[in-house]
Motif scaffolding. Structure first.
Motif, PDB file in Angstrom:
ATOM      1  N   THR A   1       0.636  -4.051   9.318  1.00  0.00           N
ATOM      2  CA  THR A   1       0.686  -4.103  10.726  1.00  0.00           C
ATOM      3  C   THR A   1       1.760  -4.972  11.497  1.00  0.00           C
ATOM      4  OG1 THR A   1      -0.607  -6.316  10.803  1.00  0.00           O
ATOM      5  CG2 THR A   1      -2.043  -4.276  10.737  1.00  0.00           C
ATOM      6  N   GLY A   2       2.421  -4.382  12.411  1.00  0.00           N
ATOM      7  CA  GLY A   2       3.762  -4.811  12.929  1.00  0.00           C
ATOM      8  C   GLY A   2       2.965  -5.864  14.193  1.00  0.00           C
ATOM      9  N   GLN A   3       3.558  -7.009  14.084  1.00  0.00           N
ATOM     10  CA  GLN A   3       3.304  -8.323  15.130  1.00  0.00           C
ATOM     11  C   GLN A   3       4.598  -8.225  15.917  1.00  0.00           C
ATOM     12  OE1 GLN A   3       0.018  -9.551  14.863  1.00  0.00           O
ATOM     13  NE2 GLN A   3      -0.435  -7.978  13.301  1.00  0.00           N
TER      14      GLN A   3
ATOM     15  N   THR B   1      -1.076   8.807   5.443  1.00  0.00           N
ATOM     16  CA  THR B   1      -2.007   8.152   6.438  1.00  0.00           C
ATOM     17  C   THR B   1      -1.782   6.517   6.272  1.00  0.00           C
ATOM     18  OG1 THR B   1      -3.685   8.328   4.980  1.00  0.00           O
ATOM     19  CG2 THR B   1      -3.476  10.177   6.537  1.00  0.00           C
ATOM     20  N   VAL B   2      -0.932   6.109   5.302  1.00  0.00           N
ATOM     21  CA  VAL B   2      -0.728   4.871   4.763  1.00  0.00           C
ATOM     22  C   VAL B   2       0.242   4.062   6.005  1.00  0.00           C
ATOM     23  CG1 VAL B   2      -0.160   3.441   3.336  1.00  0.00           C
ATOM     24  CG2 VAL B   2      -1.332   5.241   2.483  1.00  0.00           C
ATOM     25  N   SER B   3      -0.227   3.131   6.493  1.00  0.00           N
ATOM     26  CA  SER B   3       0.841   2.264   7.282  1.00  0.00           C
ATOM     27  C   SER B   3       2.111   1.927   6.612  1.00  0.00           C
ATOM     28  CB  SER B   3       0.045   1.330   8.159  1.00  0.00           C
ATOM     29  OG  SER B   3       0.875   0.480   8.945  1.00  0.00           O
ATOM     30  N   THR B   4       3.227   2.086   7.110  1.00  0.00           N
ATOM     31  CA  THR B   4       4.509   1.716   6.470  1.00  0.00           C
ATOM     32  C   THR B   4       5.244   0.958   7.479  1.00  0.00           C
ATOM     33  OG1 THR B   4       4.218   3.749   5.215  1.00  0.00           O
ATOM     34  CG2 THR B   4       6.204   2.678   5.219  1.00  0.00           C
TER      35      THR B   4
ATOM     36  N   ALA C   1       0.688  -1.160   0.000  1.00  0.00           N
ATOM     37  CA  ALA C   1       0.152  -0.101   0.096  1.00  0.00           C
ATOM     38  C   ALA C   1       0.940   1.313  -0.057  1.00  0.00           C
ATOM     39  CB  ALA C   1      -0.992   0.059   1.283  1.00  0.00           C
ATOM     40  N   SER C   2       1.968   1.179   0.688  1.00  0.00           N
ATOM     41  CA  SER C   2       2.578   2.413   0.806  1.00  0.00           C
ATOM     42  C   SER C   2       3.611   2.817  -0.396  1.00  0.00           C
ATOM     43  CB  SER C   2       3.664   2.345   1.940  1.00  0.00           C
ATOM     44  OG  SER C   2       4.627   1.343   2.103  1.00  0.00           O
ATOM     45  N   VAL C   3       3.900   1.671  -1.073  1.00  0.00           N
ATOM     46  CA  VAL C   3       4.767   1.969  -2.176  1.00  0.00           C
ATOM     47  C   VAL C   3       3.894   2.296  -3.414  1.00  0.00           C
ATOM     48  CG1 VAL C   3       6.069   0.694  -4.279  1.00  0.00           C
ATOM     49  CG2 VAL C   3       6.578   0.146  -1.774  1.00  0.00           C
ATOM     50  N   PHE C   4       2.592   1.962  -3.283  1.00  0.00           N
ATOM     51  CA  PHE C   4       1.695   2.327  -4.730  1.00  0.00           C
ATOM     52  C   PHE C   4       0.477   2.863  -3.917  1.00  0.00           C
ATOM     53  CE2 PHE C   4       4.245  -1.178  -6.394  1.00  0.00           C
ATOM     54  CZ  PHE C   4       4.539  -0.593  -7.388  1.00  0.00           C
ATOM     55  N   PRO C   5       0.525   4.051  -3.247  1.00  0.00           N
ATOM     56  CA  PRO C   5      -0.498   4.890  -2.966  1.00  0.00           C
ATOM     57  C   PRO C   5      -1.798   5.041  -3.750  1.00  0.00           C
ATOM     58  CG  PRO C   5       1.424   6.151  -2.957  1.00  0.00           C
ATOM     59  CD  PRO C   5       1.796   4.930  -3.347  1.00  0.00           C
ATOM     60  N   SER C   6      -1.519   5.434  -4.971  1.00  0.00           N
ATOM     61  CA  SER C   6      -2.220   5.698  -6.145  1.00  0.00           C
ATOM     62  C   SER C   6      -3.295   4.428  -6.431  1.00  0.00           C
ATOM     63  CB  SER C   6      -1.605   5.763  -7.473  1.00  0.00           C
ATOM     64  OG  SER C   6      -1.152   4.774  -8.002  1.00  0.00           O
TER      65      SER C   6
ATOM     66  N   ILE D   1       2.093 -13.360  19.693  1.00  0.00           N
ATOM     67  CA  ILE D   1       0.727 -13.288  19.935  1.00  0.00           C
ATOM     68  C   ILE D   1       0.040 -12.918  18.608  1.00  0.00           C
ATOM     69  CG2 ILE D   1      -1.236 -12.004  21.005  1.00  0.00           C
ATOM     70  CD1 ILE D   1       0.508 -11.613  23.538  1.00  0.00           C
ATOM     71  N   HIS D   2      -0.978 -13.719  18.071  1.00  0.00           N
ATOM     72  CA  HIS D   2      -1.415 -13.687  16.836  1.00  0.00           C
ATOM     73  C   HIS D   2      -2.677 -12.443  17.093  1.00  0.00           C
ATOM     74  CE1 HIS D   2      -2.637 -14.399  12.822  1.00  0.00           C
ATOM     75  NE2 HIS D   2      -3.762 -15.074  13.171  1.00  0.00           N
ATOM     76  N   ALA D   3      -2.335 -11.322  16.816  1.00  0.00           N
ATOM     77  CA  ALA D   3      -3.473 -10.175  17.018  1.00  0.00           C
ATOM     78  C   ALA D   3      -3.201  -9.219  16.024  1.00  0.00           C
ATOM     79  CB  ALA D   3      -2.957  -9.805  18.482  1.00  0.00           C
ATOM     80  N   ALA D   4      -4.045  -8.364  16.347  1.00  0.00           N
ATOM     81  CA  ALA D   4      -4.285  -7.045  15.349  1.00  0.00           C
ATOM     82  C   ALA D   4      -2.964  -6.301  15.091  1.00  0.00           C
ATOM     83  CB  ALA D   4      -5.182  -6.087  15.695  1.00  0.00           C
ATOM     84  N   GLY D   5      -2.134  -6.353  15.948  1.00  0.00           N
ATOM     85  CA  GLY D   5      -0.771  -5.695  15.765  1.00  0.00           C
ATOM     86  C   GLY D   5      -0.955  -4.188  16.096  1.00  0.00           C
ATOM     87  N   HIS D   6       0.114  -3.275  15.455  1.00  0.00           N
ATOM     88  CA  HIS D   6       0.307  -2.067  15.232  1.00  0.00           C
ATOM     89  C   HIS D   6       0.597  -1.493  14.094  1.00  0.00           C
ATOM     90  CE1 HIS D   6       1.286  -3.228  19.582  1.00  0.00           C
ATOM     91  NE2 HIS D   6       0.878  -1.865  19.964  1.00  0.00           N
ATOM     92  N   THR D   7       0.182  -0.271  13.786  1.00  0.00           N
ATOM     93  CA  THR D   7       0.212   0.506  12.645  1.00  0.00           C
ATOM     94  C   THR D   7       1.330   1.310  12.546  1.00  0.00           C
ATOM     95  OG1 THR D   7      -1.588   1.749  13.002  1.00  0.00           O
ATOM     96  CG2 THR D   7      -1.894   0.029  11.494  1.00  0.00           C
TER      97      THR D   7
END
Length: 438
Positions: A239-241, A297-300, A224-229, A284-290
C-alpha cells in the motif's frame, strides 16, 4: 549457474536474507549476536540503502503508544536499545503527543503499566503547553479545540523519532564489518527447492544461486509481487502511503525545533519536528492506495525507480487533506508551499500484525514482513523475533499471532481507515499543486 554460497559444516545454519531493509538487516544483526557466521543479504537495488524502500526515509516515529499491550512492551524494549551508542544519536527523544479517543485511552493505560513517562492532557491549554512558548501567541500553533471533552490526549516523553535512512545505513555497515555479505544488485527471481519441495536457496536474474539452510524473505512491499506463487494475498499487501514535506529556513526551523512528534489517532495525521536539514515531514496513517500492474491483481509498489517521472507524486485529494490537517496543528506552515511529496510503500497485513514465521509446509523458508506501517521503530530488536523463529524459540503466543497462516483478526483500530483504494494515476498531483490555494 554459479554456486555463490554453500551449506558448510558449521554448527549454525547458513542463512540467506532477501531484502536489506529494516527486517532484513535487523535479522542479520541478531544472527550475528547468536553466533551465526555464514549470513548473506541480497537486495535488488544497485545502491543501498535502496532509494525507494520504506525504511529509506528521513525519519520515522518511535513510540510505545499502542492500544495493544504486546506492542507497547516490545516498543519499550526497542526504545531502550535506540539510546545505545551504536545508533550514534539517530534517535531524538522529543516526546510523542498523542491525540485521540478510545485507542489512546488504552494506549496510556499500557504505557503507564510498562513504566513510560506520560502525562494526561485534559484541555486544549494543556496540549498547547507541550509546545515552545514562542509559538503560542503568534498564530503558529493550533487551538486544539476540536478535541471532544471525552477524548484522551497525552504526552509520552519516552518517545520521538529516528533518522531512518541513517539508522539503516549504520546497521548495514555494522553487520558488514562483522562478516555479513551484503550484496546489492541481486534481483532474486525464484526459490530453489530440494527433492522434498523444501527451500534450499534462491536464484537471481544474473543466474547466480545462493544455497542456504534457511532463506528469509524480507522484501517489504515487494514480497507478494516478487513471489506470486506463495499466494500471499491478504497477508502481504503493498500500500502506498502519502507523505509531504516543507522546507524551512534555518530561522524558521529553530522556532519548531523543540516540538514533539504529534500523532492524531482520530484522523491518522502525524507531523515531525524539523530535521537537521530544516525539513518538516507529515503524513496520514491510513489504509493508503494499492497499485496493480497490467496482467496482475497483486498490488506492486510504484516508486521513483519504476516511474522516475512521477513515482513520488501523491493523489491531489490526499495532498489537500494533508494541508487541512497540518493547519490544525501549525496554521502558519499550512500556508507555505510544500517542498515535495512521496508515496511510501508499506506492506500491510489485514489485522495490522506482522508476518514473521515459517511458510507453511516449508522448513527452509521464513517470512519477515508486513510491517503494517509500524515496524521501523523496532529496528534495533525486530530481528530477535525472526531469529527466534529460525531457532524455533519464539514465544508460542507470538508465534501464533505472527504466523503466515494465522486466523486474521479484525483491524486493530490504529488507522483512520482500513480499506485501501486503487491508485488513480490521473489524479496524481504535480508541482503546481504544492502551492497553497489563494
Amino acid at each position: 549457474m554459479s554456486l555463490a554460497s554453500s551449506t558448510g559444516s558449521s554448527s549454525k545454519p547458513v542463512v540467506v536474507i532477501v531484502g536489506a531493509g529494516a527486517f532484513g538487516l535487523s535479522t542479520a544483526y541478531h544472527l550475528l549476536e547468536r553466533g551465526y557466521t555464514d549470513v548473506t543479504v541480497l537486495d535488488r537495488a544497485e545502491h543501498l540503502p535502496a532509494i525507494d524502500a520504506a525504511s529509506t526515509d528521513m525519519n520515522k516515529v518511535v513510540r510505545s503508544c499502542y492500544g495493544d499491550p504486546e506492542y507497547t512492551r516490545l516498543a519499550r524494549q526497542a526504545i531502550e536499545e535506540w539510546r545505545n551508542d551504536m545508533w550514534q544519536n539517530c534517535y531524538h527523544e522529543c516526546g510523542v503527543l498523542n491525540l485521540g479517543d478510545a485507542y489512546t485511552e488504552q494506549s496510556i493505560i499500557n504505557d503507564i503499566k510498562h513504566g513510560a513517562k506520560v502525562e494526561r492532557l485534559d484541555s486544549p491549554a494543556s496540549i498547547r503547553a507541550q509546545f515552545p512558548s514562542d509559538l503560542h501567541n503568534s498564530g503558529r500553533l493550533g487551538t486544539f479545540t476540536s478535541l471532544d471533552v471525552s477524548s484522551t490526549s497525552y504526552i509520552n516523553r519516552d518517545g520521538g523519532w529516528a533518522e531512518a535512512e541513517r539508522a539503516v545505513g549504520l546497521l548495514m555497515e555494522h553487520v558488514k564489518k562483522r562478516g555479513v555479505k551484503v550484496l546489492p544488485g541481486k534481483v532474486v527471481q525464484e526459490l530453489v527447492k530440494d527433492e522434498r519441495g523444501q527451500t534450499k536457496g534462491v536464484c537471481c536474474a544474473d543466474d547466480s544461486e545462493y544455497e542456504a539452510n534457511v532463506v528469509v524473505l524480507a522484501l517489504g512491499s515487494w514480497t507478494a509481487s516478487v513471489f506470486p506463487s506463495l499466494n500471499l494475498t491478504g497477508k502481504c499487501l503493498a500500500t502506498g502511503q502519502s507523505v509531504a514535506t516543507i522546507q524551512l529556513t534555518p530561522e524558521e526551523a529553530e522556532e519548531y525545533r523543540k516540538t514533539p512528534v504529534v500523532l492524531d489517532f482520530r484522523t491518522g495525521f502525524y507531523v515531525f519536528p524539523p530535521t537537521h536539514r530544516n525539513v518538516v515531514k507529515f503524513a496520514i496513517h491510513a489504509a493508503g492506495h494499492t497499485h496493480a500492474v497490467p496482467g496482475s491483481t497483486v498490488s506492486t509498489p510504484r516508486t521513483i525507480v519504476s516511474d522516475p517521472d512521477n513515482g513520488q507524486w501523491i493523489p491531489r485529494s490526499v495532498l489537500k487533506e494533508l494541508r487541512v490537517q497540518l493547519r490544525s496543528v501549525y496554521p502558519a506552515l499550512a500556508e507555505k508551499p510544500f517542498s515535495g511529496t512521496r508515496m511510501c510503500w508499506y506492506t500491510d497485513s489485514l489485522d495490522g500484525d506482522w508476518v514473521i514465521g515459517h511458510y507453511p509446509g516449508d522448513s527452509g523458508l521464513v517470512l519477515a514482513t508486513s510491517g503494517s506501517g509500524h515496524a521501523f521503530k523496532f529496528l534495533p530488536t525486530l530481528g530477535k523475533l525472526v531469529v527466534d523463529v529460525i531457532e524455533n524459540k519464539l514465544d508460542p503466543k507470538l508465534a501464533a499471532r505472527f504466523a503466515v497462516d494465522r486466523q486474521v483478526k479484525p483491524p486493530n483500530g490504529e488507522r483512520k481507515s482500513v480499506v485501501s483504494q486503487e491508485l488513480n494515476i490521473d489524479e496524481l498531483c504535480g508541482p503546481e499543486d504544492l502551492i497553497p490555494a489563494l
